[in-house]
Scaffold this motif. Sequence first.
Motif, PDB file in Angstrom:
ATOM      1  N   THR A  61      47.813  43.213  66.266  1.00 49.32           N
ATOM      2  CA  THR A  61      47.872  42.374  64.876  1.00 49.32           C
ATOM      3  C   THR A  61      47.520  43.190  63.746  1.00 49.32           C
ATOM      4  N   HIS A  62      48.716  43.735  63.122  1.00 48.39           N
ATOM      5  CA  HIS A  62      48.168  44.569  61.860  1.00 48.39           C
ATOM      6  C   HIS A  62      48.286  44.167  60.544  1.00 48.39           C
ATOM      7  N   ILE A  63      47.153  44.110  59.867  1.00 45.88           N
ATOM      8  CA  ILE A  63      47.091  43.598  58.556  1.00 45.88           C
ATOM      9  C   ILE A  63      46.899  44.647  57.582  1.00 45.88           C
ATOM     10  N   GLN A  64      47.560  44.611  56.589  1.00 48.81           N
ATOM     11  CA  GLN A  64      47.560  45.640  55.544  1.00 48.81           C
ATOM     12  C   GLN A  64      47.445  44.858  54.172  1.00 48.81           C
ATOM     13  N   ASN A  65      46.438  44.941  53.332  1.00 45.48           N
ATOM     14  CA  ASN A  65      46.200  44.327  52.113  1.00 45.48           C
ATOM     15  C   ASN A  65      46.921  45.079  50.960  1.00 45.48           C
ATOM     16  N   VAL A  66      47.323  44.192  50.033  1.00 46.69           N
ATOM     17  CA  VAL A  66      47.841  44.402  48.899  1.00 46.69           C
ATOM     18  C   VAL A  66      47.009  44.223  47.646  1.00 46.69           C
ATOM     19  N   THR A  67      46.167  45.188  47.277  1.00 47.79           N
ATOM     20  CA  THR A  67      45.451  44.478  45.815  1.00 47.79           C
ATOM     21  C   THR A  67      46.214  44.691  44.467  1.00 47.79           C
ATOM     22  N   ASP A  68      46.967  43.551  44.235  1.00 51.97           N
ATOM     23  CA  ASP A  68      48.024  43.502  43.156  1.00 51.97           C
ATOM     24  C   ASP A  68      47.195  43.031  41.963  1.00 51.97           C
ATOM     25  N   VAL A  69      45.766  42.814  41.901  1.00 54.63           N
ATOM     26  CA  VAL A  69      45.130  42.578  40.596  1.00 54.63           C
ATOM     27  C   VAL A  69      43.898  43.506  40.622  1.00 54.63           C
ATOM     28  N   ASP A  70      43.869  44.102  39.633  1.00 56.21           N
ATOM     29  CA  ASP A  70      42.480  45.245  39.636  1.00 56.21           C
ATOM     30  C   ASP A  70      42.555  46.022  38.256  1.00 56.21           C
ATOM     31  N   ASP A  71      41.379  46.486  37.945  1.00 57.01           N
ATOM     32  CA  ASP A  71      41.235  47.395  36.567  1.00 57.01           C
ATOM     33  C   ASP A  71      42.434  48.334  36.586  1.00 57.01           C
ATOM     34  N   ARG A 106      56.009  48.645  59.869  1.00 59.02           N
ATOM     35  CA  ARG A 106      55.460  47.807  58.971  1.00 59.02           C
ATOM     36  C   ARG A 106      54.339  46.847  59.519  1.00 59.02           C
ATOM     37  N   ALA A 107      53.325  46.655  58.763  1.00 62.64           N
ATOM     38  CA  ALA A 107      52.279  45.800  59.400  1.00 62.64           C
ATOM     39  C   ALA A 107      52.793  44.461  59.553  1.00 62.64           C
ATOM     40  N   HIS A 108      52.266  43.465  60.172  1.00 59.50           N
ATOM     41  CA  HIS A 108      52.414  42.136  60.446  1.00 59.50           C
ATOM     42  C   HIS A 108      52.602  41.417  59.064  1.00 59.50           C
ATOM     43  N   HIS A 109      51.379  41.507  58.151  1.00 59.08           N
ATOM     44  CA  HIS A 109      51.411  40.856  57.007  1.00 59.08           C
ATOM     45  C   HIS A 109      50.881  41.892  55.999  1.00 59.08           C
ATOM     46  N   TRP A 205      36.673  43.645  43.055  1.00 58.28           N
ATOM     47  CA  TRP A 205      37.258  44.709  43.750  1.00 58.28           C
ATOM     48  C   TRP A 205      37.172  44.280  45.025  1.00 58.28           C
ATOM     49  N   HIS A 206      36.082  44.370  45.718  1.00 60.83           N
ATOM     50  CA  HIS A 206      35.830  43.967  47.393  1.00 60.83           C
ATOM     51  C   HIS A 206      36.155  42.888  48.111  1.00 60.83           C
ATOM     52  N   ILE A 207      36.016  41.635  47.198  1.00 60.63           N
ATOM     53  CA  ILE A 207      35.943  40.518  47.836  1.00 60.63           C
ATOM     54  C   ILE A 207      37.310  40.151  48.529  1.00 60.63           C
ATOM     55  N   GLU A 208      38.449  40.711  47.990  1.00 61.11           N
ATOM     56  CA  GLU A 208      39.636  40.439  48.645  1.00 61.11           C
ATOM     57  C   GLU A 208      39.715  40.734  49.984  1.00 61.11           C
ATOM     58  N   CYS A 209      39.386  41.859  50.314  1.00 60.13           N
ATOM     59  CA  CYS A 209      39.297  42.271  51.900  1.00 60.13           C
ATOM     60  C   CYS A 209      38.744  41.340  52.709  1.00 60.13           C
ATOM     61  N   SER A 210      37.443  40.902  52.024  1.00 60.78           N
ATOM     62  CA  SER A 210      36.699  39.904  52.852  1.00 60.78           C
ATOM     63  C   SER A 210      37.421  38.803  53.258  1.00 60.78           C
ATOM     64  N   ALA A 211      37.992  38.121  52.247  1.00 62.54           N
ATOM     65  CA  ALA A 211      38.955  36.926  52.218  1.00 62.54           C
ATOM     66  C   ALA A 211      39.998  37.084  53.229  1.00 62.54           C
ATOM     67  N   MET A 212      40.683  38.110  52.859  1.00 63.81           N
ATOM     68  CA  MET A 212      41.926  38.232  53.785  1.00 63.81           C
ATOM     69  C   MET A 212      41.733  38.673  55.196  1.00 63.81           C
ATOM     70  N   SER A 213      40.638  39.528  55.469  1.00 65.58           N
ATOM     71  CA  SER A 213      40.552  39.835  56.947  1.00 65.58           C
ATOM     72  C   SER A 213      40.332  38.612  57.723  1.00 65.58           C
ATOM     73  N   THR A 214      39.395  38.014  57.136  1.00 66.61           N
ATOM     74  CA  THR A 214      38.807  36.754  57.610  1.00 66.61           C
ATOM     75  C   THR A 214      39.920  35.770  57.867  1.00 66.61           C
ATOM     76  N   LYS A 215      40.622  35.427  57.075  1.00 68.10           N
ATOM     77  CA  LYS A 215      41.530  34.609  56.949  1.00 68.10           C
ATOM     78  C   LYS A 215      42.658  34.871  58.222  1.00 68.10           C
ATOM     79  N   TYR A 216      43.241  36.166  58.306  1.00 61.76           N
ATOM     80  CA  TYR A 216      44.071  36.700  59.118  1.00 61.76           C
ATOM     81  C   TYR A 216      43.557  36.771  60.678  1.00 61.76           C
ATOM     82  N   LEU A 217      42.520  37.418  60.561  1.00 63.14           N
ATOM     83  CA  LEU A 217      42.047  37.963  61.763  1.00 63.14           C
ATOM     84  C   LEU A 217      40.835  37.256  62.208  1.00 63.14           C
TER      85      LEU A 217
END
Length: 493
Positions: A61-71, A106-109, A205-217
């Motif tokens: 299961t391959h998840i790849q984030n898109v950080t679509d809000v940032d400085d 492509r990643a799964h999500h 900046w970093h919190i999205e990865c924590s939230a999303m990796s936990t949610k999906y994996l």
Amino acid sequence: MKVYNTYTKRLEDFTPREAGKVSMYVCGMTPYDSMHLGHARAFLVYDMMRRYLEWRGFEVTHIQNVTDVDDKIIRRAHELGVSPCALAERFTAESLEDCDALGIVRAHHYPRVTEHIPEIIDLIQRLLDKGFAYVTPSGSVYFRVRAFDRYGQLSGRDVEDLTDAQARIEADPEKEFRGDFALWKAAKPGEPAWDSPWSQGRPGWHIECSAMSTKYLGAGFDIHGGAIELLFPHHENELAQTEAAADVHPCIRYWLHCGIVTINGQKMSKSLGNFLTVKEALAIAPRNVWRMLLMMTDYRTPVDFSTPDRTGSPQEIARRAVMAKLVPARSAWERVQIAVQRADELIRETGKSGNGETVNTPLTQAVRQRFIEAMDNDFGTPAALAVVFDLIGEMNKVIAQVEERRDDTLLAALAGARATVKELLGVLGFSFEEAVTRRADLAPQLIDLLIRVRQRARQEKQYALADYVRSELAALGVVLEDRKDGTTWRQKT
RNA sequence: GGCGGCGUACCCAAGUGGCUAAGGGGGCGGUCUGCAAAACCGCUAUUCUCCGGUUCGAAUCCGGACGCCGCCUCCA
């Protein structure tokens, strides 16, 4: 199978959380501009890992984030006079197309930050409840680094050490401690913002990865990927948040970092201008050549392009440097292609399809074994390629023999070798369809060439030869029409 | 200054204590060829930046020196 875990700085046996399954989170993109070769390398590396793991029978299961809000997105959107949202949307789509063009599966999500604000808020709340975070008067929320005792272990840093670099950090009066970092940023005017219990604002900046990796994996997933430059602060902070919230250690079993791309020893980056976009790269060489170039180097080693000629803009220098290093990769890929194409021809010609059937011979079995050994050693693609090149050498010998005599045993050996080359290189992400398409693209140019050859024959009054060219083309359904201003052609319908 | 990585042939690059230091590119010589191309064969590192040490044995482990790079709050 062994992998190098950045957390322990050691090669470790790879044992996934759940037998037969691998969960993989790759630090993806921040879509504020076009992808360049540096980004491409990272995605190509994890694409290779995924393909290999799947080939070895794991369900990945391959998840790849898109950080679509940032400085950076906000800044660039202001520069271009578009909304941050539109900008992110545009470059997300473009980057995915670039990845497709590079032959990346492509990643799964591709979870986006803007679609996970509730999860992020929940996570921050949990950290607040546990005392790992605090709210400032302006409504921002910071992570309390000193409350997490494993902080610094991933990147080998001691936050209490007042190093030169840290001393230079401007002290933020809102922070309890200079090492603390933002989980939630209260919005400034004109910035995208969401409601939260603390302020109108946006995620740090970093919190999205924590939230999303936990949610999906879930907690305790297997592989966390990304380039080594992200080790600090990004991954260190991400790790702290994830584990502090989940009370699980380790939340991430293996941290696998890939090396960066450099030009004359300097990091390829937007700000230095020494980059080549993926589109430019693909205009210079087909994707298989880029794959070859990158797979010839271990994924953790920096890939450096250099040139002694340092004149011109950073971009020109980068381009020259890249061109120089492309030569071996190009030739290497050609060696593969020539051998496979010749095998294809011989097999087709003799009517021994060999298609789909994998003819196992002692040779291909040994090769497969060595390939696995190479790859099991922390995805050792250079060694794995060496194995495949050995097989290609053997295959070329068989080709020479088959050219001498069409022997069924030899043809079977050839079919087996060809199937194995394709299979193993396929595991590394090489594709053999490209050659076919490129050949098709060539057809119009070849017809023009034949027209010019025929023209020369006519000028030299070799009409028999000229007519031969025309009739042979006609047999292929290509009709020539001589006009006053030259010869045109059309294809019969 | 702290943390991490790297230094192997003309170039790129494997190698994780013991078979002749992989593989690719390039060069040179040969076979094949009308000439080429491709392919095949041979050659191209007695030695792994340097100096010590451990060991029967070190490119590999340890110590030191030198050189290069990345990160140290924008970064794939």
